[in-house]
Design an enzyme around this catalytic site. Sequence first.
Site, short mmCIF file in Angstrom:
data_model
loop_
_atom_site.label_atom_id
_atom_site.label_comp_id
_atom_site.label_asym_id
_atom_site.label_seq_id
_atom_site.Cartn_x
_atom_site.Cartn_y
_atom_site.Cartn_z
N HIS A 52 -7.39 9.54 -1.71
CA HIS A 52 -6.69 9.56 -0.16
C HIS A 52 -7.40 10.78 0.30
O HIS A 52 -7.41 10.09 1.74
CB HIS A 52 -4.87 10.23 -0.02
CG HIS A 52 -4.50 9.94 0.49
ND1 HIS A 52 -3.41 9.34 0.15
CD2 HIS A 52 -4.07 9.20 1.81
CE1 HIS A 52 -2.77 9.46 1.47
NE2 HIS A 52 -2.66 8.71 2.39
N TYR A 65 2.73 9.88 -0.36
CA TYR A 65 3.85 9.75 0.46
C TYR A 65 5.47 9.21 -0.24
O TYR A 65 6.55 8.95 0.35
CB TYR A 65 3.83 7.44 0.89
CG TYR A 65 2.88 7.17 1.85
CD1 TYR A 65 2.12 7.88 2.10
CD2 TYR A 65 2.26 6.13 1.28
CE1 TYR A 65 0.90 7.34 2.35
CE2 TYR A 65 1.09 5.44 1.93
CZ TYR A 65 0.34 6.44 2.34
OH TYR A 65 -1.24 5.84 3.38
N LYS A 92 -2.35 5.79 -4.10
CA LYS A 92 -4.06 6.99 -3.93
C LYS A 92 -3.25 8.49 -4.43
O LYS A 92 -2.73 8.37 -4.44
CB LYS A 92 -4.00 6.67 -1.88
CG LYS A 92 -3.71 5.58 -1.22
CD LYS A 92 -3.72 5.68 -0.12
CE LYS A 92 -3.69 4.82 0.41
NZ LYS A 92 -2.27 4.37 1.18
N ASP A 107 0.88 -1.16 0.24
CA ASP A 107 0.07 0.14 0.25
C ASP A 107 1.12 1.19 0.02
O ASP A 107 1.04 1.12 1.13
CB ASP A 107 -0.76 -0.34 1.20
CG ASP A 107 -2.14 1.41 1.11
OD1 ASP A 107 -2.66 0.96 1.10
OD2 ASP A 107 -1.61 2.81 1.62
#
Length: 280
Positions: free
Chosen positions: A111, A53, A78, A48
């Site tokens: 997200h 990120y 996301k 994931d």
Amino acid sequence: MENSIPLLTLADGQQIPQEGFGLYKVHGQETMNAAIRAAYEAGYRLFDTAQLYKNEAEVGVALHQLGVSRDQLFVTTKVAEVNQGYQKTIDSVKNSLSKLQLDAVNLLLIHWPTEKYFFETWRALEDLKKAGLTRSIGVSNYQQIHLQYLATQAHEMPVLNQIECHPLLNQKPLLKFDRDHQIVTQAWSPLGRGKILDDPVLTAIGRAHHKSSAQVILRWHLQNGVAFIPKSVHEARIRQNLAIYDFALTDAEMQQIDALNQFHRFGKEPALVYEYNKKW
Ligand code: A2P
């Protein structure tokens, strides 16, 4: 008792491992390679990540280096708030796929909900699915009201909602709403960011089963029918978090863990992200 990660079937028919591996805050190519290899060898198949990120390219290299066939992997990413809007979403997902070195992800999520691009971002996800760039589409950090609002214009509904969920924020009403609408709930920070592992209720239950508090919490998620994505960069913990399929919590223990709820969030409040159109 089953000793491996169960598969859940999403409303669109795709199967998803109930336990996956979270990659938030995993940075540096060597750390990423080691974490993904340790996780894969331990048995994780779901990885994931997210645009936010800023590690999709490192994830792509690490997955590629595993050298396993695509059907052995379940990859989630996301769409970040800054990339919301119809065309920006389409373009950003193509960019994510190129970083991930994939033709398609298994699961694409929005997200966080935002008021400004609420419907057009979802329309982009529906079109990306039609174009084969993702197998499934879902959301993250949506509350019941966001899902109800989305239903007023969506052609298809999210098959999964990834939310903050752990013993201090057990999200019981949203879990029920998701379940009633064929939406799988997936918990992020399932371990409460690792900050509740000294809780005496959890350690006592752990002692009774010869398990750690982390394993007790993950088992609680499992028995609640929730999917979950613990993260760790330590190999022993990566393996420990999978050793939860050889014991069971009693109903009384499940209730004791339920009673730890304090409506405490470690992350942002989704209603405010929706109003401000970004995290602050
Ligand atoms: P580390 O990466 O140093 O192992 P969450 O997934 O709820 O956000 O929690 C993640 C945090 O919990 C990380 O800081 C991780 O630290 C820690 N963690 C993950 N698994 C375990 C475990 N089995 N025992 C103790 N801490 C853990």
